[in-house]
Design a protein around this motif. Sequence first.
Motif, PDB file in Angstrom:
ATOM      1  N   THR A   1      10.419   6.156  -1.927  1.00  0.00           N
ATOM      2  CA  THR A   1      11.527   6.822  -2.616  1.00  0.00           C
ATOM      3  C   THR A   1      11.896   6.073  -3.890  1.00  0.00           C
ATOM      4  OG1 THR A   1      12.399   7.653  -0.515  1.00  0.00           O
ATOM      5  CG2 THR A   1      13.917   7.608  -2.373  1.00  0.00           C
ATOM      6  N   GLU A   2      11.895   4.752  -3.812  1.00  0.00           N
ATOM      7  CA  GLU A   2      12.190   3.940  -4.998  1.00  0.00           C
ATOM      8  C   GLU A   2      11.163   4.195  -6.100  1.00  0.00           C
ATOM      9  OE1 GLU A   2      12.446  -0.145  -3.921  1.00  0.00           O
ATOM     10  OE2 GLU A   2      14.516  -0.003  -3.208  1.00  0.00           O
ATOM     11  N   VAL A   3       9.899   4.261  -5.697  1.00  0.00           N
ATOM     12  CA  VAL A   3       8.835   4.513  -6.668  1.00  0.00           C
ATOM     13  C   VAL A   3       8.989   5.899  -7.286  1.00  0.00           C
ATOM     14  CG1 VAL A   3       6.343   4.848  -6.943  1.00  0.00           C
ATOM     15  CG2 VAL A   3       7.201   2.943  -5.559  1.00  0.00           C
ATOM     16  N   MET A   4       9.247   6.896  -6.459  1.00  0.00           N
ATOM     17  CA  MET A   4       9.368   8.285  -6.930  1.00  0.00           C
ATOM     18  C   MET A   4      10.531   8.449  -7.906  1.00  0.00           C
ATOM     19  SD  MET A   4       7.053  10.328  -5.289  1.00  0.00           S
ATOM     20  CE  MET A   4       7.594  11.902  -4.645  1.00  0.00           C
ATOM     21  N   ASN A   5      11.598   7.701  -7.683  1.00  0.00           N
ATOM     22  CA  ASN A   5      12.813   7.869  -8.484  1.00  0.00           C
ATOM     23  C   ASN A   5      12.993   6.788  -9.546  1.00  0.00           C
ATOM     24  OD1 ASN A   5      13.621  10.152  -6.984  1.00  0.00           O
ATOM     25  ND2 ASN A   5      14.457   8.829  -5.381  1.00  0.00           N
ATOM     26  N   ALA A   6      11.947   6.014  -9.763  1.00  0.00           N
ATOM     27  CA  ALA A   6      12.049   4.898 -10.699  1.00  0.00           C
ATOM     28  C   ALA A   6      12.410   5.377 -12.106  1.00  0.00           C
ATOM     29  CB  ALA A   6      10.747   4.115 -10.729  1.00  0.00           C
ATOM     30  N   ASP A   7      11.771   6.468 -12.556  1.00  0.00           N
ATOM     31  CA  ASP A   7      12.032   6.973 -13.910  1.00  0.00           C
ATOM     32  C   ASP A   7      13.469   7.450 -14.043  1.00  0.00           C
ATOM     33  OD1 ASP A   7       9.462   6.385 -14.541  1.00  0.00           O
ATOM     34  OD2 ASP A   7       8.723   8.447 -14.341  1.00  0.00           O
TER      35      ASP A   7
ATOM     36  N   ILE B   1       9.189   4.834   3.735  1.00  0.00           N
ATOM     37  CA  ILE B   1       9.865   5.939   3.055  1.00  0.00           C
ATOM     38  C   ILE B   1      10.801   5.416   1.973  1.00  0.00           C
ATOM     39  CG2 ILE B   1      11.556   7.793   3.361  1.00  0.00           C
ATOM     40  CD1 ILE B   1       8.832   8.559   4.379  1.00  0.00           C
ATOM     41  N   ARG B   2      11.526   4.335   2.314  1.00  0.00           N
ATOM     42  CA  ARG B   2      12.465   3.764   1.339  1.00  0.00           C
ATOM     43  C   ARG B   2      11.719   3.252   0.110  1.00  0.00           C
ATOM     44  NH1 ARG B   2      14.501  -0.751  -0.574  1.00  0.00           N
ATOM     45  NH2 ARG B   2      13.053  -2.078   0.591  1.00  0.00           N
ATOM     46  N   ARG B   3      10.609   2.560   0.339  1.00  0.00           N
ATOM     47  CA  ARG B   3       9.819   2.018  -0.769  1.00  0.00           C
ATOM     48  C   ARG B   3       9.251   3.145  -1.636  1.00  0.00           C
ATOM     49  NH1 ARG B   3       7.697  -3.282  -0.390  1.00  0.00           N
ATOM     50  NH2 ARG B   3       9.098  -4.555   0.881  1.00  0.00           N
TER      51      ARG B   3
ATOM     52  N   ILE C   1       7.383  13.103  -0.321  1.00  0.00           N
ATOM     53  CA  ILE C   1       7.253  11.795   0.334  1.00  0.00           C
ATOM     54  C   ILE C   1       6.899  11.958   1.802  1.00  0.00           C
ATOM     55  CG2 ILE C   1       8.529   9.732   1.055  1.00  0.00           C
ATOM     56  CD1 ILE C   1      10.103   9.930  -1.525  1.00  0.00           C
ATOM     57  N   LEU C   2       7.679  12.776   2.516  1.00  0.00           N
ATOM     58  CA  LEU C   2       7.481  12.933   3.958  1.00  0.00           C
ATOM     59  C   LEU C   2       6.344  13.893   4.253  1.00  0.00           C
ATOM     60  CD1 LEU C   2       8.401  12.320   6.847  1.00  0.00           C
ATOM     61  CD2 LEU C   2       9.989  14.240   6.673  1.00  0.00           C
TER      62      LEU C   2
ATOM     63  N   ILE D   1       0.837  -1.202   0.000  1.00  0.00           N
ATOM     64  CA  ILE D   1       0.000   0.000   0.000  1.00  0.00           C
ATOM     65  C   ILE D   1       0.873   1.253   0.000  1.00  0.00           C
ATOM     66  CG2 ILE D   1      -1.715   1.310   1.317  1.00  0.00           C
ATOM     67  CD1 ILE D   1      -2.770  -1.378   2.367  1.00  0.00           C
ATOM     68  N   ALA D   2       1.995   1.208   0.743  1.00  0.00           N
ATOM     69  CA  ALA D   2       2.914   2.347   0.782  1.00  0.00           C
ATOM     70  C   ALA D   2       3.456   2.650  -0.615  1.00  0.00           C
ATOM     71  CB  ALA D   2       4.054   2.052   1.750  1.00  0.00           C
ATOM     72  N   GLU D   3       3.721   1.610  -1.403  1.00  0.00           N
ATOM     73  CA  GLU D   3       4.211   1.814  -2.766  1.00  0.00           C
ATOM     74  C   GLU D   3       3.135   2.483  -3.630  1.00  0.00           C
ATOM     75  OE1 GLU D   3       5.555  -1.918  -4.208  1.00  0.00           O
ATOM     76  OE2 GLU D   3       7.393  -1.925  -2.989  1.00  0.00           O
ATOM     77  N   LYS D   4       1.879   2.088  -3.413  1.00  0.00           N
ATOM     78  CA  LYS D   4       0.785   2.724  -4.154  1.00  0.00           C
ATOM     79  C   LYS D   4       0.680   4.207  -3.777  1.00  0.00           C
ATOM     80  CE  LYS D   4      -2.006  -1.472  -4.647  1.00  0.00           C
ATOM     81  NZ  LYS D   4      -3.290  -2.143  -4.306  1.00  0.00           N
ATOM     82  N   ILE D   5       0.877   4.486  -2.479  1.00  0.00           N
ATOM     83  CA  ILE D   5       0.860   5.875  -2.028  1.00  0.00           C
ATOM     84  C   ILE D   5       2.005   6.643  -2.679  1.00  0.00           C
ATOM     85  CG2 ILE D   5       1.231   7.375  -0.017  1.00  0.00           C
ATOM     86  CD1 ILE D   5      -0.273   5.307   1.661  1.00  0.00           C
ATOM     87  N   GLY D   6       3.174   5.983  -2.757  1.00  0.00           N
ATOM     88  CA  GLY D   6       4.324   6.621  -3.405  1.00  0.00           C
ATOM     89  C   GLY D   6       4.028   6.965  -4.852  1.00  0.00           C
ATOM     90  N   GLN D   7       3.342   6.061  -5.562  1.00  0.00           N
ATOM     91  CA  GLN D   7       2.994   6.324  -6.956  1.00  0.00           C
ATOM     92  C   GLN D   7       2.011   7.488  -7.056  1.00  0.00           C
ATOM     93  OE1 GLN D   7       4.319   4.636  -9.733  1.00  0.00           O
ATOM     94  NE2 GLN D   7       3.370   6.431 -10.713  1.00  0.00           N
ATOM     95  N   TYR D   8       1.049   7.528  -6.122  1.00  0.00           N
ATOM     96  CA  TYR D   8       0.071   8.619  -6.126  1.00  0.00           C
ATOM     97  C   TYR D   8       0.760   9.966  -5.862  1.00  0.00           C
ATOM     98  CZ  TYR D   8      -4.077  11.341  -5.001  1.00  0.00           C
ATOM     99  OH  TYR D   8      -5.044  12.313  -5.001  1.00  0.00           O
TER     100      TYR D   8
END
Length: 376
Positions: free
Chosen positions: A357-363, A353-355, A314-315, A299-306
């Motif tokens: 961050t990975e989603v946010m910086n994937a591109d 936060i780590r998860r 993120i924070l 769910i945290a990863e989905k939030i990161g994508q949103y």
Amino acid sequence: MKLNLNIQPLNTWIKTGKEPLVISGPCSAETEEQLVATAHLLAQTGKISALRAGIWKPRTRPGEFEGIGSIGLEWLKRAKEETGLPTAVEVATAKHVEEALKAGVDILWVGARSTANPFTVQEIADALKGVDVPVMVKNPVNPDLSLWVGALERINNAGITKLAAIHRGFSSYEKSAFRNEPMWDVAIALKTLAPELPLINDPSHISGNRDLIGYVSQKALDLDMQGLMIESHIDPSVAWTDAKQQVTPAALADIIDHLTLRKAEVRNSEVNDKLAELRNQIDKIDDLVIQKIAERMQIAEKIGQYKKDNNITILQVGRWDEILQKRTTYGKALKLSAEFTEKLLELVHNESIRRQTEVMNADAAQGQAAEKLTHA
């Protein structure tokens, strides 16, 4: 991963007929009369396996009493001759090792300040090559398991197989009831890495206060530590060093008499069956906890994508404060300490936060990879 240490069992190099194993004596050898008199009183209790005394004292600031020096070894030799107790001293240099062995000292230990310095430990280890003497290694001043392990490995690599660790707590900026924070988890981590390594607790340095020595000693024994190193002085009120954490030999005997010894293993089949049943319940709950945490991270990863899609940071400090307050209150209602709940939440939050961050910086990461392929 387990440590590959070549060591002998504790009972092969120190008498462990008395339970618990206790190494005791003054923080510092001050005068011959003080040391010998204390030794006699300790021997008379019938509860001591070895006599300890500080001969060289590494102090934090210059000008403080730094030990009586080599002359104290002669006093220690006399105490040994008159009481029959094996002796133990701290060594911090190769010269200390040489002088202690020449004086017939039975057990050496490496202090916390020395353990923190690999160069010092290696110097001591080099001086021990070819010598058959028991050596105990105190944990470093700061909670660094690798430093502690490294010191033990260096001593073991020098050919010392009569080896033990001493847990004396760790320095901390946070003020508490203890002089040195026990941080039991670090000691447990060492026991997990090296189950065969004897672990002795030093409640005097953990407590810094004689009133807490009994409590800390019991806690150590309950965690299956093999013995205790407790400072004892014929008259602690006039001790030259660490007066507050030393006890009289009579008080030491009283502390030991009130300790409860528990078994590390149980041979009663009925008890073992009950333990197995309860542990099976814990295993099931642990599996469920991990499963739910994994679901939370998804769910945290989905939030990161949103957040990424909507250009949101993120924070979210307000949200984190809300989680801390609500969950800590809930934890208290369920009889969980606030400290435990906060630490658990911090671990989970940091992973979230780590998860994210990975989603946010994937591109960006994909772009860098593509650029490397282009220039390859």
